[in-house]
Design a protein around this motif. Sequence first.
Motif, PDB file in Angstrom:
ATOM      1  N   SER A 259       0.825  -1.200   0.000  1.00 15.44           N
ATOM      2  CA  SER A 259       0.000   0.000   0.000  1.00 15.44           C
ATOM      3  C   SER A 259       0.864   1.257   0.000  1.00 15.44           C
ATOM      4  CB  SER A 259      -0.923  -0.020   1.219  1.00 15.44           C
ATOM      5  OG  SER A 259      -1.609   1.194   1.338  1.00 15.44           O
ATOM      6  N   HIS A 260       1.878   1.252   0.864  1.00 13.82           N
ATOM      7  CA  HIS A 260       2.758   2.421   0.928  1.00 13.82           C
ATOM      8  C   HIS A 260       3.539   2.593  -0.371  1.00 13.82           C
ATOM      9  CE1 HIS A 260       5.459   5.409   2.607  1.00 13.82           C
ATOM     10  NE2 HIS A 260       6.483   4.691   2.157  1.00 13.82           N
ATOM     11  N   GLU A 261       4.069   1.468  -0.884  1.00  8.62           N
ATOM     12  CA  GLU A 261       4.896   1.542  -2.087  1.00  8.62           C
ATOM     13  C   GLU A 261       4.082   1.953  -3.313  1.00  8.62           C
ATOM     14  OE1 GLU A 261       8.156   1.306  -2.332  1.00  8.62           O
ATOM     15  OE2 GLU A 261       8.283   1.094  -0.156  1.00  8.62           O
ATOM     16  N   LEU A 262       2.787   1.597  -3.321  1.00  7.33           N
ATOM     17  CA  LEU A 262       1.963   1.937  -4.488  1.00  7.33           C
ATOM     18  C   LEU A 262       1.338   3.325  -4.351  1.00  7.33           C
ATOM     19  CD1 LEU A 262       0.101  -1.430  -5.230  1.00  7.33           C
ATOM     20  CD2 LEU A 262       1.999  -0.426  -6.493  1.00  7.33           C
ATOM     21  N   LYS A 263       0.877   3.638  -3.151  1.00  9.43           N
ATOM     22  CA  LYS A 263       0.148   4.901  -2.989  1.00  9.43           C
ATOM     23  C   LYS A 263       1.077   6.112  -3.108  1.00  9.43           C
ATOM     24  CE  LYS A 263      -3.061   5.117   0.165  1.00  9.43           C
ATOM     25  NZ  LYS A 263      -3.776   5.026   1.463  1.00  9.43           N
ATOM     26  N   THR A 264       2.341   5.972  -2.668  1.00  6.84           N
ATOM     27  CA  THR A 264       3.252   7.127  -2.740  1.00  6.84           C
ATOM     28  C   THR A 264       3.552   7.524  -4.179  1.00  6.84           C
ATOM     29  OG1 THR A 264       4.225   6.547  -0.607  1.00  6.84           O
ATOM     30  CG2 THR A 264       5.512   7.988  -2.050  1.00  6.84           C
ATOM     31  N   PRO A 265       4.023   6.608  -5.057  1.00  4.42           N
ATOM     32  CA  PRO A 265       4.252   7.021  -6.458  1.00  4.42           C
ATOM     33  C   PRO A 265       2.954   7.332  -7.183  1.00  4.42           C
ATOM     34  CG  PRO A 265       4.621   4.662  -6.200  1.00  4.42           C
ATOM     35  CD  PRO A 265       4.469   5.212  -4.834  1.00  4.42           C
ATOM     36  N   LEU A 266       1.857   6.655  -6.744  1.00  6.59           N
ATOM     37  CA  LEU A 266       0.582   6.920  -7.398  1.00  6.59           C
ATOM     38  C   LEU A 266       0.115   8.341  -7.085  1.00  6.59           C
ATOM     39  CD1 LEU A 266      -1.625   5.695  -9.154  1.00  6.59           C
ATOM     40  CD2 LEU A 266      -2.745   4.881  -7.079  1.00  6.59           C
ATOM     41  N   ALA A 267       0.339   8.779  -5.847  1.00  5.34           N
ATOM     42  CA  ALA A 267      -0.020  10.151  -5.505  1.00  5.34           C
ATOM     43  C   ALA A 267       0.802  11.146  -6.330  1.00  5.34           C
ATOM     44  CB  ALA A 267       0.203  10.385  -4.015  1.00  5.34           C
ATOM     45  N   SER A 268       2.103  10.848  -6.525  1.00  2.55           N
ATOM     46  CA  SER A 268       2.944  11.717  -7.359  1.00  2.55           C
ATOM     47  C   SER A 268       2.459  11.714  -8.794  1.00  2.55           C
ATOM     48  CB  SER A 268       4.405  11.257  -7.283  1.00  2.55           C
ATOM     49  OG  SER A 268       4.880  11.310  -5.955  1.00  2.55           O
ATOM     50  N   LEU A 269       2.072  10.536  -9.260  1.00  5.48           N
ATOM     51  CA  LEU A 269       1.574  10.431 -10.632  1.00  5.48           C
ATOM     52  C   LEU A 269       0.285  11.238 -10.795  1.00  5.48           C
ATOM     53  CD1 LEU A 269       1.860   9.170 -13.445  1.00  5.48           C
ATOM     54  CD2 LEU A 269       0.625   7.168 -12.573  1.00  5.48           C
ATOM     55  N   ARG A 270      -0.632  11.129  -9.821  1.00  7.45           N
ATOM     56  CA  ARG A 270      -1.884  11.879  -9.900  1.00  7.45           C
ATOM     57  C   ARG A 270      -1.601  13.391  -9.857  1.00  7.45           C
ATOM     58  NH1 ARG A 270      -6.674  10.486  -6.097  1.00  7.45           N
ATOM     59  NH2 ARG A 270      -7.490  12.141  -7.453  1.00  7.45           N
ATOM     60  N   GLU A 271      -0.651  13.799  -9.036  1.00  9.00           N
ATOM     61  CA  GLU A 271      -0.321  15.214  -8.961  1.00  9.00           C
ATOM     62  C   GLU A 271       0.262  15.719 -10.270  1.00  9.00           C
ATOM     63  OE1 GLU A 271       2.325  18.310  -6.229  1.00  9.00           O
ATOM     64  OE2 GLU A 271       2.211  16.171  -5.696  1.00  9.00           O
ATOM     65  N   GLY A 272       1.122  14.882 -10.878  1.00 11.56           N
ATOM     66  CA  GLY A 272       1.698  15.277 -12.162  1.00 11.56           C
ATOM     67  C   GLY A 272       0.658  15.361 -13.250  1.00 11.56           C
TER      68      GLY A 272
END
Length: 473
Positions: A259-272
């Motif tokens: 969850s941590h490993e996926l949500k962190t880059p996913l949040a960056s991806l959504r922000e980008g």
Amino acid sequence: MSRPSFSSTLLASFLLIVAILGAAAISGWLGLESFARDSRNSATASLALSSGMQRLAERTVDLERGARQYLVYEESSFLERFHGARAETLSALAEIENRLPGIAPLAAQWRQQAEAAEAAVAGHAAAADASQRNEAAAAALAALARINDSLAQEVRGHIMTRNHELLDALDQRRERLTGHILAALALAITLAGLTGWWLLRPLRRIEQSIADIGESRLGQPIGIDGPADLRRVGKQLDWLRLRLGELEANRNRVLRHVSHELKTPLASLREGVSLLADGVLGRLTPEQQEVAAILEHNTRALQERIEQLLHYNAIQFDARRLDLHPSALLPMVREVAGELQLQAQARDVTVDIAGDAPLVRADTGKLRIALSNLIANAIGFSPAGSCVRIELSTQDEKVVIDCIDDGPGIRPEESERIFEPFFQGSHPDQRAAKGTGLGLAIVREFIAAHHGKVSALPTERGAHFRVELPHAT
């Protein structure tokens, strides 16, 4: 100190019980054989006494007849008949005396009177004239008849006494046999009870330990007393408990890590993607905006799926822990439908509730979640202007909840897969409907935890889901 195994303990107990009951049966059989032998001997002796007494009486009559005939006719043939009858009566008397020694005084009197009769008949009496001989013979013969009556009474009394003794012996043997049987049964029941306690106590502990493992109560160590093989089973269960605890901890750790490993880059991806869509990095062409919108939609969907997966895992774990109480279904269904009223109004769908049902043993919070997911699923797939029907009824030992809608329905071959996580069916209208595919999976988890059943029934129009729960009784 080595302990006996389950099978050896059971076999030893069985053999001991068989030995106890067998000993009681053999004792009863030996007692019966002894009584039968005594009864046969007594019957034989009684028959012999009765036969001897009858022969004595008959020969005495012949003796009297021969004496009277000789006294009248004085022919030698009558005297010989007298002597023959006398010899036979003495033989019968000796046989009776041999079997019944207590009649010796009467037998001596009988012989004395027989000698007197012989002396009178043969002419050896003191009186020489015929009248005196006749009187002496008649007196001796009358005395023989009286002695025969006394002998007959003695024989009958002896036979009756012997019969009473046999009956008393029979009563004593019956009482003794009854005591043996009751003692054997009490001992066998006691032994069976001790064996059952020795064997069933660890079995109940094993059953409880398995239930605890199934309910994920893994904190209590498992120790089993009793037979050696059941103790080994207890050690294996304790090893399984520890192993499952490790696996559960590893799974939770992996889920948190993923969850941590996926949500962190996913949040960056959504922000980008959001920055691109807002034109912060430059104005986008319509084609680029469309691609950015697709990316934003899919990243949001991916984040929702990750959160739903974690939520579903928590629900699976939570479904094993129930706080059951008698609960009324109709008020619960009405409250759940009322909470979904805004959703139903937004889709222009009405919810109709009919019927009633007895109490069920339920964890109210978890059953409400299951009913909410079931009704929300029906509302979500129902077309505008339609009606979702909730019907409560009773069938045999089950409480039945039918949820019927007018939506796209379920293909027959997908009636089981529809309860799998993230599966929404292959019908175009189902794929187009907004949903995660977890609602019915959650329904099945919670209903199964209540020892119930949920199934999709075939119907010509829409979908028909049936929930079956056991009565509270």
